[in-house]
Write a protein that holds these residues in place. Structure first.
Motif, mmCIF file in Angstrom:
data_model
loop_
_atom_site.group_PDB
_atom_site.id
_atom_site.type_symbol
_atom_site.label_atom_id
_atom_site.label_comp_id
_atom_site.label_asym_id
_atom_site.label_seq_id
_atom_site.Cartn_x
_atom_site.Cartn_y
_atom_site.Cartn_z
ATOM 1 N N PHE A 112 0.720 -1.143 0.111
ATOM 2 C CA PHE A 112 0.041 -0.099 0.021
ATOM 3 C C PHE A 112 0.971 1.193 -0.136
ATOM 4 O O PHE A 112 0.539 2.199 -0.716
ATOM 5 C CB PHE A 112 -1.069 0.132 1.194
ATOM 6 C CG PHE A 112 -1.684 1.163 1.162
ATOM 7 C CD1 PHE A 112 -2.689 1.332 0.421
ATOM 8 C CD2 PHE A 112 -1.590 2.030 2.241
ATOM 9 C CE1 PHE A 112 -3.611 2.449 0.347
ATOM 10 C CE2 PHE A 112 -2.409 3.286 2.238
ATOM 11 C CZ PHE A 112 -3.627 3.514 1.299
ATOM 12 N N VAL A 113 1.900 1.448 0.754
ATOM 13 C CA VAL A 113 2.860 2.531 0.812
ATOM 14 C C VAL A 113 3.665 2.795 -0.489
ATOM 15 O O VAL A 113 3.593 3.697 -1.014
ATOM 16 C CB VAL A 113 3.783 2.262 2.089
ATOM 17 C CG1 VAL A 113 4.694 3.258 2.085
ATOM 18 C CG2 VAL A 113 3.030 2.497 3.382
ATOM 19 N N LEU A 114 3.859 1.570 -0.977
ATOM 20 C CA LEU A 114 4.573 1.454 -2.477
ATOM 21 C C LEU A 114 3.669 2.109 -3.368
ATOM 22 O O LEU A 114 3.964 2.980 -4.274
ATOM 23 C CB LEU A 114 5.205 0.109 -2.722
ATOM 24 C CG LEU A 114 6.553 -0.267 -1.870
ATOM 25 C CD1 LEU A 114 6.573 -1.842 -2.269
ATOM 26 C CD2 LEU A 114 7.511 0.507 -2.474
ATOM 27 N N TYR A 115 2.480 1.782 -3.289
ATOM 28 C CA TYR A 115 1.583 2.220 -4.383
ATOM 29 C C TYR A 115 1.059 3.653 -4.155
ATOM 30 O O TYR A 115 1.124 4.579 -5.126
ATOM 31 C CB TYR A 115 -0.027 1.454 -4.330
ATOM 32 C CG TYR A 115 -0.911 1.919 -5.066
ATOM 33 C CD1 TYR A 115 -0.768 1.598 -6.488
ATOM 34 C CD2 TYR A 115 -1.965 2.619 -4.653
ATOM 35 C CE1 TYR A 115 -1.922 2.484 -7.227
ATOM 36 C CE2 TYR A 115 -3.043 3.165 -5.341
ATOM 37 C CZ TYR A 115 -3.134 2.945 -6.712
ATOM 38 O OH TYR A 115 -3.940 3.446 -7.786
ATOM 39 N N LEU A 116 1.109 3.935 -2.895
ATOM 40 C CA LEU A 116 0.909 5.571 -2.580
ATOM 41 C C LEU A 116 2.491 6.386 -3.052
ATOM 42 O O LEU A 116 1.967 7.325 -3.833
ATOM 43 C CB LEU A 116 0.658 5.817 -0.995
ATOM 44 C CG LEU A 116 -0.673 5.382 -0.432
ATOM 45 C CD1 LEU A 116 -0.728 5.756 1.041
ATOM 46 C CD2 LEU A 116 -1.648 6.302 -1.213
ATOM 47 N N ASN A 117 3.310 5.971 -2.979
ATOM 48 C CA ASN A 117 4.568 6.605 -3.413
ATOM 49 C C ASN A 117 4.464 6.776 -4.766
ATOM 50 O O ASN A 117 5.068 7.606 -5.345
ATOM 51 C CB ASN A 117 5.786 5.963 -2.587
ATOM 52 C CG ASN A 117 6.034 6.136 -1.338
ATOM 53 O OD1 ASN A 117 5.700 7.171 -0.674
ATOM 54 N ND2 ASN A 117 6.726 5.112 -0.705
ATOM 55 N N HIS A 118 4.085 5.601 -5.563
ATOM 56 C CA HIS A 118 4.096 5.746 -6.875
ATOM 57 C C HIS A 118 3.092 6.760 -7.330
ATOM 58 O O HIS A 118 3.481 7.477 -8.366
ATOM 59 C CB HIS A 118 3.677 4.305 -7.397
ATOM 60 C CG HIS A 118 3.217 4.272 -8.710
ATOM 61 N ND1 HIS A 118 4.126 4.281 -9.981
ATOM 62 C CD2 HIS A 118 1.952 4.212 -9.468
ATOM 63 C CE1 HIS A 118 3.472 4.424 -10.985
ATOM 64 N NE2 HIS A 118 2.403 4.290 -11.013
#
Length: 130
Positions: A112-118
């Motif tokens: 989820f954090v990786l997706y938000l960073n993306h």
């Protein structure tokens, strides 16, 4: 993301129905229904247990003046995981368990954090000051 919603509203229910029919053929109709009810009850129990644990940890962080970002993500995972376990279907149950269980929740939070960073890097999500 908006373009994917119609596909999700068609594909996800189709996969859930396919899974129910397949498991129903293997186990039988009543056993499949019993399994779904058992998963829903177990999901509610686990969501309540994990939710109270996360709430306690979040309260402690706030009382000590720490930002509870990690615990807020835990709470989000527990709520969504509990909802998914109550929704009938085996795909939603698997995703719900991944979000709810303490062993697999860190993986879900990291994704989820990786997706938000993306989204932030691509400029699709911005944070403005008030």
């Amino acid at each position: 993301m908006i373009r994917l919603l119609p596909a999700l509203f068609i594909v996800v229910p189709a996969v859930e129905v396919w899974g129910l029919v397949t498991v129903g053929r293997w186990l039988g109709g009543w056993q499949t229904l019993l399994l779904l009810l058992l998963m829903a009850v177990a999901g509610l129990y686990m969501a309540k247990r994990e939710g109270s644990y996360v709430w306690k940890e979040l309260s402690q962080d706030l009382a000590q003046g720490r930002v509870p970002a990690d615990k807020l993500l835990d709470g989000m995972c527990v709520i969504i995981g509990g909802i998914l376990l109550v929704v009938p279907g085996f795909l939603s149950d698997v995703i719900g368990l991944v979000l709810l269980l303490p062993l697999t929740r860190p993986l879900a939070k990291r994704l989820f954090v990786l997706y938000l960073n993306h989204l932030i890097r691509k400029g699709r999500m911005k944070f403005d000051r008030w």
